[in-house]
Design an enzyme around this catalytic site. Structure first.
Site, PDB file in Angstrom:
ATOM      1  N   HIS A   1      13.327  40.159  57.627  1.00  0.00           N
ATOM      2  CA  HIS A   1      13.837  41.403  57.046  1.00  0.00           C
ATOM      3  C   HIS A   1      13.388  41.561  55.607  1.00  0.00           C
ATOM      4  O   HIS A   1      12.904  42.624  55.196  1.00  0.00           O
ATOM      5  CB  HIS A   1      15.367  41.410  57.128  1.00  0.00           C
ATOM      6  CG  HIS A   1      16.006  42.598  56.482  1.00  0.00           C
ATOM      7  ND1 HIS A   1      16.412  42.600  55.165  1.00  0.00           N
ATOM      8  CD2 HIS A   1      16.293  43.834  56.961  1.00  0.00           C
ATOM      9  CE1 HIS A   1      16.909  43.778  54.859  1.00  0.00           C
ATOM     10  NE2 HIS A   1      16.866  44.543  55.932  1.00  0.00           N
TER      11      HIS A   1
ATOM     12  N   MET B   1      19.461  50.799  61.281  1.00  0.00           N
ATOM     13  CA  MET B   1      20.291  51.374  62.340  1.00  0.00           C
ATOM     14  C   MET B   1      20.599  50.299  63.375  1.00  0.00           C
ATOM     15  O   MET B   1      20.121  49.175  63.277  1.00  0.00           O
ATOM     16  CB  MET B   1      19.597  52.586  62.953  1.00  0.00           C
ATOM     17  CG  MET B   1      19.480  53.754  61.987  1.00  0.00           C
ATOM     18  SD  MET B   1      18.738  55.201  62.730  1.00  0.00           S
ATOM     19  CE  MET B   1      17.087  54.644  63.085  1.00  0.00           C
TER      20      MET B   1
ATOM     21  N   ARG C   1      18.550  50.283  71.755  1.00  0.00           N
ATOM     22  CA  ARG C   1      17.931  50.168  70.433  1.00  0.00           C
ATOM     23  C   ARG C   1      17.646  51.537  69.835  1.00  0.00           C
ATOM     24  O   ARG C   1      17.298  52.485  70.534  1.00  0.00           O
ATOM     25  CB  ARG C   1      16.605  49.398  70.513  1.00  0.00           C
ATOM     26  CG  ARG C   1      16.711  48.015  71.079  1.00  0.00           C
ATOM     27  CD  ARG C   1      15.363  47.329  71.113  1.00  0.00           C
ATOM     28  NE  ARG C   1      14.892  46.993  69.780  1.00  0.00           N
ATOM     29  CZ  ARG C   1      13.653  46.593  69.508  1.00  0.00           C
ATOM     30  NH1 ARG C   1      12.754  46.539  70.478  1.00  0.00           N
ATOM     31  NH2 ARG C   1      13.300  46.289  68.274  1.00  0.00           N
TER      32      ARG C   1
ATOM     33  N   SER D   1      -2.212  76.304  31.101  1.00  0.00           N
ATOM     34  CA  SER D   1      -1.894  74.926  31.446  1.00  0.00           C
ATOM     35  C   SER D   1      -0.383  74.857  31.656  1.00  0.00           C
ATOM     36  O   SER D   1       0.392  75.173  30.753  1.00  0.00           O
ATOM     37  CB  SER D   1      -2.312  73.958  30.338  1.00  0.00           C
ATOM     38  OG  SER D   1      -2.000  72.633  30.705  1.00  0.00           O
TER      39      SER D   1
ATOM     40  N   ARG E   1       3.518  49.104  66.820  1.00  0.00           N
ATOM     41  CA  ARG E   1       3.484  50.227  65.874  1.00  0.00           C
ATOM     42  C   ARG E   1       2.398  49.945  64.863  1.00  0.00           C
ATOM     43  O   ARG E   1       1.965  48.799  64.701  1.00  0.00           O
ATOM     44  CB  ARG E   1       4.829  50.403  65.166  1.00  0.00           C
ATOM     45  CG  ARG E   1       5.284  49.159  64.439  1.00  0.00           C
ATOM     46  CD  ARG E   1       6.663  48.768  64.865  1.00  0.00           C
ATOM     47  NE  ARG E   1       6.881  47.349  64.747  1.00  0.00           N
ATOM     48  CZ  ARG E   1       8.049  46.765  64.950  1.00  0.00           C
ATOM     49  NH1 ARG E   1       9.095  47.480  65.272  1.00  0.00           N
ATOM     50  NH2 ARG E   1       8.180  45.472  64.841  1.00  0.00           N
TER      51      ARG E   1
ATOM     52  N   LYS F   1       9.390  54.127  68.229  1.00  0.00           N
ATOM     53  CA  LYS F   1       9.501  53.028  69.190  1.00  0.00           C
ATOM     54  C   LYS F   1       9.281  53.528  70.609  1.00  0.00           C
ATOM     55  O   LYS F   1       8.495  52.969  71.379  1.00  0.00           O
ATOM     56  CB  LYS F   1      10.868  52.370  69.037  1.00  0.00           C
ATOM     57  CG  LYS F   1      10.992  51.026  69.714  1.00  0.00           C
ATOM     58  CD  LYS F   1      12.362  50.429  69.431  1.00  0.00           C
ATOM     59  CE  LYS F   1      12.413  49.815  68.040  1.00  0.00           C
ATOM     60  NZ  LYS F   1      13.227  50.520  67.084  1.00  0.00           N
TER      61      LYS F   1
ATOM     62  N   GLY G   1      15.930  47.618  60.239  1.00  0.00           N
ATOM     63  CA  GLY G   1      17.279  47.102  60.287  1.00  0.00           C
ATOM     64  C   GLY G   1      18.355  48.044  59.805  1.00  0.00           C
ATOM     65  O   GLY G   1      19.511  47.654  59.664  1.00  0.00           O
TER      66      GLY G   1
ATOM     67  N   CYS H   1      -0.427  69.950  32.713  1.00  0.00           N
ATOM     68  CA  CYS H   1      -0.485  68.832  31.775  1.00  0.00           C
ATOM     69  C   CYS H   1       0.833  68.077  31.673  1.00  0.00           C
ATOM     70  O   CYS H   1       0.970  67.170  30.852  1.00  0.00           O
ATOM     71  CB  CYS H   1      -0.933  69.296  30.392  1.00  0.00           C
ATOM     72  SG  CYS H   1       0.128  70.557  29.655  1.00  0.00           S
TER      73      CYS H   1
ATOM     74  N   TYR I   1      -7.531  71.797  37.606  1.00  0.00           N
ATOM     75  CA  TYR I   1      -7.455  70.403  37.179  1.00  0.00           C
ATOM     76  C   TYR I   1      -6.008  69.985  36.991  1.00  0.00           C
ATOM     77  O   TYR I   1      -5.102  70.815  36.865  1.00  0.00           O
ATOM     78  CB  TYR I   1      -8.244  70.179  35.883  1.00  0.00           C
ATOM     79  CG  TYR I   1      -7.639  70.831  34.658  1.00  0.00           C
ATOM     80  CD1 TYR I   1      -6.675  70.160  33.892  1.00  0.00           C
ATOM     81  CD2 TYR I   1      -8.024  72.105  34.256  1.00  0.00           C
ATOM     82  CE1 TYR I   1      -6.116  70.761  32.772  1.00  0.00           C
ATOM     83  CE2 TYR I   1      -7.471  72.710  33.133  1.00  0.00           C
ATOM     84  CZ  TYR I   1      -6.512  72.025  32.403  1.00  0.00           C
ATOM     85  OH  TYR I   1      -5.952  72.611  31.296  1.00  0.00           O
TER      86      TYR I   1
ATOM     87  N   ARG J   1      -1.574  66.376  21.993  1.00  0.00           N
ATOM     88  CA  ARG J   1      -0.341  66.807  21.334  1.00  0.00           C
ATOM     89  C   ARG J   1      -0.484  66.572  19.831  1.00  0.00           C
ATOM     90  O   ARG J   1      -0.318  65.446  19.353  1.00  0.00           O
ATOM     91  CB  ARG J   1       0.846  66.023  21.898  1.00  0.00           C
ATOM     92  CG  ARG J   1       1.144  66.367  23.354  1.00  0.00           C
ATOM     93  CD  ARG J   1       1.891  65.272  24.076  1.00  0.00           C
ATOM     94  NE  ARG J   1       1.005  64.126  24.328  1.00  0.00           N
ATOM     95  CZ  ARG J   1       1.164  63.263  25.330  1.00  0.00           C
ATOM     96  NH1 ARG J   1       2.151  63.421  26.173  1.00  0.00           N
ATOM     97  NH2 ARG J   1       0.336  62.259  25.472  1.00  0.00           N
TER      98      ARG J   1
END
Length: 939
Positions: free
Chosen positions: A492, A143, A132, A823, A376, A63, A141, A891, A911, A617
């Site tokens: 919000h 803080m 602020r 792997s 922002r 901010k 919101g 993997c 990879y 597998r």
């Protein structure tokens, strides 16, 4: 010097922004007369807005840095100053503010008072300021903020006289006491809300703007009594005391429970601290020619260009974001105040061009004068992120490399979720603002406690509120989606939901939400009770009663080749995704493979862009009808029985591999030899014991059951995951691994004879020492030679191992002597490094560890870089030192986790491999990692 402007700082909801490289603050002379000049300290804790810039987010918070940047641009930004995050960290570490801070604040406040020509809280013409929070990463919101600091029993009269509006002055005073009491003195906010409701009921009005000065004076008196009763002290009349206490409250709010929870959710570091911004007030609550609003330079929900935002006449900023009063679309400001509207449009274009991104802007109009309060880089939905990135490339504001950094894998994953079938006959009961897209179905709940409780019991819930506030964060995290009857795209609920990727519909005004009775009433009298199933569509804003069927995402259809870029909205999104993915694929170094065990999975993975299979597998191939064959193998008492069982399994295995090699023709397929904990192939010991006991009592015991029970007792393990599995099983059961190697080799030979291009790689699991690998490798090489001789084909199959035990990682240099590739099995490696049984701990204490901040994220979700990651890094270096051409991959499911992919790129893997659905995410993140490293190298 830019012009001096006066500005308010309404409690707008921040939007998390990406951090920029931060430079160290320069020793520039402050613009404040004498401020800091007489200070001997080396550390500077307060910066005027004229001193900073947007690159100082670490020091000034997002901010404060952006207020300074707008000042540099000559935009209408107020004089003010920022207390740095370093001051906050010093305060939190020591329990007291730095001794130099008060003097620095006094010097900057004196300068501000000289500029404004009035003093803080001056009785006849008070200077009022806002206090602020403002951390590096925005935390909507989470803080504390206090507006109208400086008002007191005396100065409120001066404000009334100067403004010519008694009602406005007393309204501002009651707001200060309410915010100060709740945030600084820790008074229950519901007490103030109840008092306000009582005042409206007594006046027989529904909105607070209908309360006159007389009612507001009474409300101020009641608010002060609440403070006295609940806080044990009077509301402070000294304006400097108000400001000092508010500053400390902002510092303290950094470690508030909701702020810590939000940081854990968003993976924001806990040691950053927050800055504090002190800004002169202007007022949007001075009548119909005043107001406040939030604007976006593009639609944060879709990414489309246009006029987007909310405006609320006669209001301060917290009214907009709290959703207490429903706003009007920003476009209506043109008819309300065309001069301010035109000026705002020019400023929005200036900011978007300067920041080269979607900007989120807060502003106030005081009696026809526009004031800029904040800007922002705005948070946006996943679809908007991809659209905006490509739009900015087309506009020449950014290049493709920067566009790649503007999106991420989590956003892409969101776009791949199913969406509602719009042809459904399920009843539509309401419609609100499409605040955050997605298709969410769940049981209606009306408070955060219930949302959390039901979610932990496995229920999917939709959190329904009139409006949300920061205290609802826990429930919002637990819910599948959020529905509110008030608020707009800047409320919000909308901002937090977009940040978390949650489906959200806001401002469904036709739906009457009664949180006390736990029900929602739709037009026509239809009542939705707590527990009823509802569906919300964050893309259309529609609310349905019951469960709406879903259809595949257009992005998934694109990856599967069933959709192409065109003209409608879905195709426009697909076109944006296609462009970003094409660039990611061009620049990435990491290849992406799939974890797939069948030809069907392999084909889908290939459509998703897989460049091979990193993990097949084989134990998954032994389930179903083949389970009985494995039982026979385990029960074999003689070599002949064992060989017979293996011979029966061989053709099934060979057929599996032929189909797999055909599906992945021309691409590598890494086949992991059998690695099951044995209990997965044996009956439950308790059930089998009962069955045998009952049979014996009837004197009709089954011989096979008796043998099976003996085997189960013999092989029973207290911890099967660390028992007889992987390479150990292959060494203990002769012929098991050689049967699998033969099946792989014969399948490869068959595909070669069919003019295919099989590229099989054989992976030995759970190796802990090179001797284990050498024994299996010797047997495998003999089988390969036999099959090559028998089939007359030239077979070149790579032999490697998984690195999934700490000892394997620590002795990787030795193991590389017998392995052509590694792997990393990071699932098991994480279990063995941490001493966790994943199936047990995730359901027992992981929630507590995450809540207590021990974990920022589960180590099974994102790789633990300090522990598991260090073993991976060391194993990579040791392995390649022994064998420079060693191929390296991963993997475990970390291979599809965005943050983990960046780590694997950094340590030099070749990879990653992951489930088919996560392949596009891994491709995108591999490209982002490559682009980021090139950008870092160029700097």
């Amino acid at each position: 010097m830019p012009s001096i402007w006066v500005c308010s700082s309404p409690s707008g909801q921040p939007v998390r922004e990406e951090s920029n490289p931060v430079s160290e603050p320069q020793n520039t002379e402050p613009a404040v007369a004498n401020a800091g000049a007489e200070q001997a300290q080396t550390q500077k804790f307060v910066y005027d807005f004229t001193e900073g810039n947007r690159d100082l987010k670490d020091l000034l918070g997002g901010k404060g840095a952006n207020l300074a940047e707008m000042t540099n641009l000559g935009l209408p930004v107020p004089p003010g100053f920022t207390i740095t995050t370093e001051a906050c960290k010093t305060y939190l570490d020591s329990g007291d503010e730095p001794k130099e801070l008060r003097d620095e604040v006094s010097a900057h406040l004196d300068a501000l008072e000289r500029t404004m020509g009035k003093k803080l809280g001056q009785a006849d013409d008070p200077l009022l300021v806002s206090v602020r929070s403002g951390a590096k990463f925005s935390m909507p919101g989470m803080m504390d903020t206090v507006l109208n600091i400086g008002l007191s029993d005396k100065s409120v009269k001066g404000l009334a006289a100067q403004s010519g509006d008694e009602r406005f002055a007393w309204d501002s005073y009651r707001r200060l006491i309410q915010m100060f009491g709740k945030t600084v003195l820790d008074v229950d906010g519901e007490l103030f809300e109840d008092a306000l409701e009582d005042a409206k009921k007594a006046k027989k009005v529904t909105v607070d703007t209908d309360l006159e000065a007389a009612e507001l004076k009474k409300l101020v008196t009641r608010f002060k009594k609440i403070v006295k009763t609940e806080a044990g002290r009077d509301f402070p009349q000294d304006p400097r005391e108000q400001m000092d206490l508010a500053i400390k409250a902002v510092f303290d709010s950094w470690n508030g429970e909701r702020a810590k929870l939000y940081r854990r959710q968003e993976r924001i570091p806990h040691d950053l601290g927050t800055a504090v911004n002190i800004c002169s007030m202007v007022f949007g609550n001075l009548g119909p020619d005043s107001g406040t609003g939030v604007a976006f330079t593009r639609d944060p929900a879709s990414g489309h260009q246009g006029v987007y935002g909310d405006y609320l006449q006669n209001a301060q900023g917290e009214d907009v974001v709290a959703g207490i009063r429903n706003t009007v679309p920003l476009a209506e400001l043109e008819s309300i105040d065309k001069k301010s509207y035109d000026q705002l449009m020019e400023i929005m274009e200036t900011l978007e061009t300067h920041y080269k991104d979607l900007c989120d802007i807060e502003f106030t109009i005081e009696r026809g004068q526009l004031w800029m309060l904040q800007t922002r880089v705005g948070k946006r939905t996943a679809g908007a992120a991809f659209r905006i990135a490509t739009q900015l490339v087309d506009q020449g504001l950014i290049d493709e490399a920067e566009a790649l950094q503007r999106v991420n894998g989590a956003q892409l994953a969101q776009l791949m979720f199913p969406r509602f079938d719009e042809t459904t006959s399920v009843d539509t009961i309401g419609r609100g603002i499409a605040a955050s897209p997605g298709a969410a179905v769940g049981k209606a709940v009306f408070d955060s406690y219930t949302a959390i409780k039901w979610s932990r019991s496995g229920e999917k819930v939709i959190l329904i509120r009139r409006e949300t506030n920061p205290d609802d964060l826990d429930g919002m995290i637990a819910a599948e989606g959020i529905l509110t009857s008030r608020g707009g795209k800047t409320s919000h609920a909308a901002v937090v939901a977009r940040g978390m990727g949650k489906t959200c519909v806001c401002g469904a005004e036709d739906l009457e939400v009664d949180t006390k009775q736990r029900r929602m009433t739709a037009p026509g009298g239809l009542v939705v009770e707590e527990g009823d199933l509802v569906s919300i569509d964050g893309s259309s804003g529609k609310v349905y009663l019951g469960e709406v069927p879903v259809v595949p995402s257009p992005v998934v259809e694109y990856f599967e080749g069933r959709m192409h870029a065109g003209a409608d909205d879905a195709d426009e999104l697909v076109a944006a995704v296609h462009r970003v993915m094409a660039y990611a694929d061009r620049v990435r170094r990491l290849r992406v493979r799939a974890n797939a065990d069948s030809a069907e999975d392999a084909l889908r993975a290939r459509r998703f862009g897989a460049q091979g299979i990193g993990l097949c597998r084989t134990e998954h191939m032994f389930l179903g009808e083949r389970r009985e064959m494995v039982e026979k193998l385990i029960l074999a008492d003689t070599d002949a029985e064992r060989e017979t069982a293996l011979e029966q399994l061989l053709p099934f295995q060979r057929k599996d591999f032929v189909e797999l090699f055909e599906a992945m023709d021309g691409l590598p397929v890494t086949v992991r030899l059998l690695d099951p904990p044995l209990h997965e192939f044996l009956p439950d010991i308790t059930e089998l014991s009962v069955r045998v006991a009952l049979a014996e009592s009837r004197q009709d015991a089954n011989e096979n059951d008796l043998r099976l029970l003996q085997a189960v007792h013999r092989l029973h393990e207290q911890n099967p995951m660390l028992g007889l599995r992987g390479v150990r099983l292959g060494l203990v059961i002769p012929g098991l691994f050689t049967m699998q190697v033969r099946a792989i080799a014969e399948a490869a030979a068959e595909r070669k004879k069919a003019n295919g291009d099989p590229r099989a790689e054989i992976m030995i699991p759970l190796v802990g020492t090179v001797q284990e690998l050498e024994l299996v490798r010797d047997d495998a090489e003999q089988v390969l030679a036999d099959v090559q001789r028998e089939t007359g084909t030239d077979l070149k199959l790579a032999l490697g191992t998984m690195i999934e035990l700490p000892r394997a990682a620590l002795t990787a240099g030795q193991i590389a002597e017998a392995a052509e590739f590694f792997s990393f099995g990071t699932n098991d490696l994480t279990q063995t490094v941490w001493g966790f049984s994943r199936d047990d701990v995730e359901a027992s204490f992981f929630t507590a560890y995450l809540e207590k901040g021990i974990f920022g994220v589960s180590p099974f979700e994102t790789i633990d870089k300090d522990g598991v990651g260090k073993l991976v890094r060391d194993a990579v270096e040791a392995g390649r030192a022994t064998r420079p051409d060693l191929k390296l991959g991963v993997c475990g499911e970390h291979g599809g986790d965005p943050e983990s992919v960046h780590f694997f790129h950094e340590v030099g893997l070749d990879y990653v491999s992951c489930s088919p659905f996560r392949i596009p995410v891994a491709r995108l993140e591999a490209g982002r990692a490559a682009a980021a490293s090139k950008g870092s190298d160029s700097r």
